[in-house]
Design a protein around this motif. Structure first.
Motif, PDB file in Angstrom:
ATOM      1  N   MET A   1      -3.344 -12.597   2.043  1.00  0.00           N
ATOM      2  CA  MET A   1      -2.689 -11.639   1.176  1.00  0.00           C
ATOM      3  C   MET A   1      -3.328 -10.275   1.428  1.00  0.00           C
ATOM      4  N   ASN A   2      -2.508  -9.234   1.352  1.00  0.00           N
ATOM      5  CA  ASN A   2      -3.017  -7.884   1.532  1.00  0.00           C
ATOM      6  C   ASN A   2      -2.892  -7.097   0.235  1.00  0.00           C
ATOM      7  N   TYR A   3      -3.813  -6.164   0.074  1.00  0.00           N
ATOM      8  CA  TYR A   3      -3.884  -5.344  -1.130  1.00  0.00           C
ATOM      9  C   TYR A   3      -3.817  -3.885  -0.715  1.00  0.00           C
ATOM     10  N   PHE A   4      -3.435  -3.036  -1.666  1.00  0.00           N
ATOM     11  CA  PHE A   4      -3.358  -1.606  -1.401  1.00  0.00           C
ATOM     12  C   PHE A   4      -4.196  -0.884  -2.442  1.00  0.00           C
ATOM     13  N   LYS A   5      -5.161  -0.123  -1.961  1.00  0.00           N
ATOM     14  CA  LYS A   5      -6.071   0.583  -2.857  1.00  0.00           C
ATOM     15  C   LYS A   5      -5.747   2.071  -2.814  1.00  0.00           C
ATOM     16  N   THR A   6      -5.500   2.630  -4.008  1.00  0.00           N
ATOM     17  CA  THR A   6      -5.294   4.067  -4.138  1.00  0.00           C
ATOM     18  C   THR A   6      -6.378   4.599  -5.065  1.00  0.00           C
TER      19      THR A   6
ATOM     20  N   ASN B   1      -5.892   5.535  -7.909  1.00  0.00           N
ATOM     21  CA  ASN B   1      -5.531   5.108  -9.265  1.00  0.00           C
ATOM     22  C   ASN B   1      -5.728   3.628  -9.508  1.00  0.00           C
ATOM     23  N   GLY B   2      -6.062   2.856  -8.466  1.00  0.00           N
ATOM     24  CA  GLY B   2      -6.261   1.424  -8.663  1.00  0.00           C
ATOM     25  C   GLY B   2      -5.874   0.615  -7.439  1.00  0.00           C
ATOM     26  N   MET B   3      -5.823  -0.705  -7.633  1.00  0.00           N
ATOM     27  CA  MET B   3      -5.518  -1.595  -6.533  1.00  0.00           C
ATOM     28  C   MET B   3      -4.396  -2.538  -6.938  1.00  0.00           C
ATOM     29  N   GLY B   4      -3.491  -2.791  -5.978  1.00  0.00           N
ATOM     30  CA  GLY B   4      -2.382  -3.693  -6.236  1.00  0.00           C
ATOM     31  C   GLY B   4      -2.147  -4.609  -5.056  1.00  0.00           C
ATOM     32  N   THR B   5      -1.237  -5.541  -5.235  1.00  0.00           N
ATOM     33  CA  THR B   5      -0.894  -6.510  -4.205  1.00  0.00           C
ATOM     34  C   THR B   5       0.337  -6.021  -3.451  1.00  0.00           C
ATOM     35  N   ILE B   6       0.261  -6.045  -2.127  1.00  0.00           N
ATOM     36  CA  ILE B   6       1.390  -5.607  -1.306  1.00  0.00           C
ATOM     37  C   ILE B   6       2.455  -6.699  -1.305  1.00  0.00           C
ATOM     38  N   ILE B   7       3.661  -6.318  -1.693  1.00  0.00           N
ATOM     39  CA  ILE B   7       4.789  -7.241  -1.719  1.00  0.00           C
ATOM     40  C   ILE B   7       5.567  -7.155  -0.415  1.00  0.00           C
ATOM     41  N   GLU B   8       5.770  -5.911   0.073  1.00  0.00           N
ATOM     42  CA  GLU B   8       6.562  -5.698   1.280  1.00  0.00           C
ATOM     43  C   GLU B   8       6.065  -4.470   2.010  1.00  0.00           C
ATOM     44  N   GLU B   9       6.177  -4.504   3.332  1.00  0.00           N
ATOM     45  CA  GLU B   9       5.791  -3.367   4.167  1.00  0.00           C
ATOM     46  C   GLU B   9       6.959  -3.066   5.090  1.00  0.00           C
ATOM     47  N   LYS B  10       7.442  -1.802   5.031  1.00  0.00           N
ATOM     48  CA  LYS B  10       8.624  -1.453   5.804  1.00  0.00           C
ATOM     49  C   LYS B  10       8.594   0.014   6.200  1.00  0.00           C
TER      50      LYS B  10
ATOM     51  N   LEU C   1       5.282   0.969   1.511  1.00  0.00           N
ATOM     52  CA  LEU C   1       4.811  -0.288   0.944  1.00  0.00           C
ATOM     53  C   LEU C   1       5.407  -0.460  -0.445  1.00  0.00           C
ATOM     54  N   THR C   2       5.746  -1.694  -0.775  1.00  0.00           N
ATOM     55  CA  THR C   2       6.102  -2.046  -2.142  1.00  0.00           C
ATOM     56  C   THR C   2       4.884  -2.768  -2.690  1.00  0.00           C
ATOM     57  N   VAL C   3       4.300  -2.224  -3.761  1.00  0.00           N
ATOM     58  CA  VAL C   3       3.016  -2.707  -4.277  1.00  0.00           C
ATOM     59  C   VAL C   3       3.152  -3.069  -5.753  1.00  0.00           C
ATOM     60  N   ASN C   4       2.581  -4.213  -6.122  1.00  0.00           N
ATOM     61  CA  ASN C   4       2.562  -4.665  -7.510  1.00  0.00           C
ATOM     62  C   ASN C   4       1.207  -4.317  -8.112  1.00  0.00           C
ATOM     63  N   PHE C   5       1.209  -3.382  -9.065  1.00  0.00           N
ATOM     64  CA  PHE C   5       0.014  -3.003  -9.805  1.00  0.00           C
ATOM     65  C   PHE C   5       0.095  -3.649 -11.181  1.00  0.00           C
TER      66      PHE C   5
END
Length: 147
Positions: free
Chosen positions: A1-6, A8-17, A21-25
């Motif tokens: 699983m991949n995560y995206f850190k900004t 403002n926080g960290m979320g789970t990457i749902i899709e990459e296109k 990125l579509t990220v669930n925070f």
């Protein structure tokens, strides 16, 4: 699983296109450019978890938050979606409200409900639930290592 850190926080990457990125925070889904943050893998998260931080509840939660799962089919007493680490203990105790959780955990640990309530009742419901479930995890870990 991949995560995206900004910042403002960290979320789970749902899709990459195409650079997006579509990220669930924590239940809030956002579309972001890749350049808006940093993509992290499970290995990166494990490395971050090994870093020495002062041992506080807040820092412990920060370390493990990326591995939590939000459950649409279960809600807390306050009406929010349940968020947990999705392990066997979480799955078996999910859906128990605090009044039902105390007797269940007391039976598993073979301790009086009053003893558990004396230790955790000063906390809010979420913290009580987390601590009780962690006690069960520790109990089963000790049982496994004793084998």
């Amino acid at each position: 699983m991949n995560y995206f850190k900004t910042e403002n926080g960290m979320g789970t990457i749902i899709e990459e296109k195409r650079g997006w990125l579509t990220v669930n925070f924590d239940g809030e889904v956002q579309k972001l450019r890749k350049s808006a943050g940093e993509i992290l893998t499970d290995a990166d998260i494990e490395e971050m978890m090994e870093e020495e931080l002062p041992h506080t509840m807040s820092n412990q939660l920060k370390k493990y938050r990326p591995t939590y799962t939000t459950h649409d089919d279960a809600i807390t007493a306050s009406g929010r979606k349940v968020v947990d680490n999705n392990d066997q203990i979480a799955n078996s105790l999910r859906g128990l409200w605090i009044d039902d959780l105390y007797p269940a955990v007391a039976k598993i640990l073979d301790v009086p409900v009053a003893e558990l309530k004396a230790k955790y009742s000063h906390l809010n419901n979420g913290q009580q639930s987390m601590n009780l479930r962690n006690r069960v995890r520790g109990h089963f870990r000790r049982m496994e290592s004793a084998k």
